[in-house]
Design an enzyme around this catalytic site. Structure first.
Site, PDB file in Angstrom:
ATOM      1  N   GLU A  87      -0.496  -0.975   9.633  1.00  0.00           N
ATOM      2  CA  GLU A  87       0.063  -1.988   8.749  1.00  0.00           C
ATOM      3  C   GLU A  87      -0.558  -3.354   9.042  1.00  0.00           C
ATOM      4  O   GLU A  87      -1.140  -3.999   8.167  1.00  0.00           O
ATOM      5  CB  GLU A  87       1.574  -2.031   8.964  1.00  0.00           C
ATOM      6  CG  GLU A  87       2.320  -3.195   8.363  1.00  0.00           C
ATOM      7  CD  GLU A  87       3.719  -3.252   8.950  1.00  0.00           C
ATOM      8  OE1 GLU A  87       4.657  -2.907   8.214  1.00  0.00           O
ATOM      9  OE2 GLU A  87       3.881  -3.641  10.140  1.00  0.00           O
ATOM     10  N   ASP A 315      11.194  -2.777   5.335  1.00  0.00           N
ATOM     11  CA  ASP A 315      10.145  -2.349   4.407  1.00  0.00           C
ATOM     12  C   ASP A 315      10.402  -2.890   3.001  1.00  0.00           C
ATOM     13  O   ASP A 315       9.481  -3.320   2.301  1.00  0.00           O
ATOM     14  CB  ASP A 315      10.061  -0.822   4.349  1.00  0.00           C
ATOM     15  CG  ASP A 315       9.178  -0.237   5.434  1.00  0.00           C
ATOM     16  OD1 ASP A 315       8.893  -0.946   6.425  1.00  0.00           O
ATOM     17  OD2 ASP A 315       8.791   0.945   5.318  1.00  0.00           O
TER      18      ASP A 315
END
Length: 450
Positions: A87, A315
């Site tokens: 990420e 998220d």
């Protein structure tokens, strides 16, 4: 004197009206990008200085999350968890190519390729999602958003710098694109089980980043994680980038994936609050808590066990900013996206622009107990700058006056430790940087240099 005052007033009114007018066409068509800060009256010099300051906070300041290794490599670390994640590495590469920071981009790619990417076996081409900062794998499997960003960032690097400066960026992107196509593999036996996850399947299985049936991105490209998705992984405009410049022979397929992804977002977002779950089924419905052999029966009359993955939390923060990006670049779903942006901001506005918290159930009620996802050793609801950032980025889609308050709040909010000492330089810092890029017109489609 009266004339000058009236002129100034008219100018301020014009600025306010401009700030409330979303554009009708995307940058794929126009090549133009809004600077919402300037439209709202901030000076260009102040905006440039602020964006550079936020960039430096992430890459060069005392709380930086970017670290160089030797002469040729570097990594982005989730410092509170002492690791490097796909990420953060792929986000770092996207930021670097947007800012024209070739040295940073190349260092991050070399580190990711050497330590994270699998070069043989069933996972060839994929990346281990978490590594220690010395490159040792904490996990072998991939998290699908990493591949999504790696591919797009590499294509942009190819477009910006070409492929003959030491790294063939396009070839690297095409290699990943080839490897993420469905393929058969036999998983290694897993010792033990994972609470909340189905028992391991045996025998040959298929591995894929994009679910072949729904054309939607997986949560993870193998095992149980292929059975569902993460709304924050859906960035339809990235597929349009692949269709235009990957040159992998799959342009029609990637354009179809973009359309499917936009349609999916309609199904997974609460129409009253604009909130979405962290994870969900491919049809947008909630995740279900499976019951495994040996688990005690729930006493009759007890409330069903809540699955915290069905809540809006870390998220989920990315979804408004991702939809804003698709609006800015493509504008292919503009009416729905504008309505979504205002619904989402209206919900948070009613909670208080300066006080809304960072986790909710999708109906807007507050989570309780273990539903609250912990971070950095703390399990606590906060007014996190990461969500402040993404809610402000949604203003590019909005025409209501409230949107300006979200932008002003982001501009004025300091990124600093909370009173109890919690501080997230990594996730909060990166989302803050992305939001400033969006709102200043500095998150762009990088087209091939002529």
């Amino acid at each position: 004197m009266k004339k000058s005052i009236m002129t100034a007033s008219l100018l301020m009114l014009t600025i306010q009206l401009m700030a409330l007018t979303p554009w009708k066409k995307g940058a794929f068509e126009t090549g133009q990008y809004r600077n919402l800060f300037v439209e709202m009256g901030y000076s260009q010099a102040d905006v440039d200085a602020k964006v550079q300051e936020v960039f430096n906070d992430v890459f060069r300041g005392p709380n930086k999350v970017y670290f160089e290794v030797g002469d040729t490599m570097g990594y982005v670390s989730d410092v509170k968890n002492h690791d490097a994640r796909t990420e953060g590495m792929s986000y770092g590469m996207m930021v670097a190519v947007q800012f024209g920071q070739k040295d940073i981009f190349d260092r991050l790619w070399r580190w990711a390729r050497k330590y994270m990417q699998h070069h043989d076996g069933s996972r060839k081409g994929y990346f281990a999602w978490s590594c220690k900062t010395d490159g040792t794998h904490n996990a072998e499997g991939a998290a699908s958003d990493g591949e999504l960003y790696f591919i797009t960032a590499l294509i942009f690097a190819s477009n910006r710098w070409g492929n003959d400066t030491g790294i063939n960026y396009k070839a690297e992107a095409q290699h990943i694109l080839d490897c993420i196509q469905p393929k058969e593999y036999t998983p290694e036996p897993r010792q033990g089980g994972f609470p909340g996850f189905a028992p391991q399947q045996t025998g040959p299985q298929r591995m894929y980043l994009i679910d072949p049936e729904t054309k939607l991105i997986t949560f993870t490209p193998d095992g149980f994680g292929q059975r569902f998705t993460d709304p924050s992984y859906h960035i339809p405009a990235f597929y349009e980038v692949w269709a235009r410049w990957a040159d992998d022979g799959r342009a029609d397929y990637w354009n179809e994936c973009a359309q499917k992804s936009r349609a999916f977002l309609h199904t997974c977002i609460n129409s009253q609050t604009g909130l979405n779950a962290d994870q969900c089924q491919y049809d947008g419905s909630e995740m279900q808590m499976p019951r495994f052999p040996g688990m005690p029966q729930r006493p009759q009359g007890d409330a069903p066990r809540r699955n915290g993955n069905n809540n809006f939390r870390y998220d989920s923060w990315r979804v408004p900013m991702n939809i804003a990006l698709d609006y800015e670049w493509s504008c292919a779903d503009a009416d729905w996206q504008q309505h979504y942006g205002e619904t989402f901001q209206n919900f948070l506005y009613n909670q208080g622009v300066n006080t809304f918290v960072d986790q909710y159930r999708t109906d807007g009620t507050l989570p309780e107990g273990n539903e609250i996802l912990q971070a950095g050793g703390f399990r606590k609801l906060r007014h996190s700058i990461g969500l402040v950032a993404t809610s402000a980025a949604a203003s590019v889609m909005c025409s209501h006056a409230k949107s300006k308050e979200f932008v002003d709040h982001l501009w004025n909010m300091k990124h600093e430790p909370f009173d109890d000492g919690y501080f997230d330089a990594y996730y909060d810092g990166l989302l803050r940087l992305f939001a400033f890029m969006h709102l200043s017109g500095n998150y762009r489609i990088i087209t091939p240099q002529k």
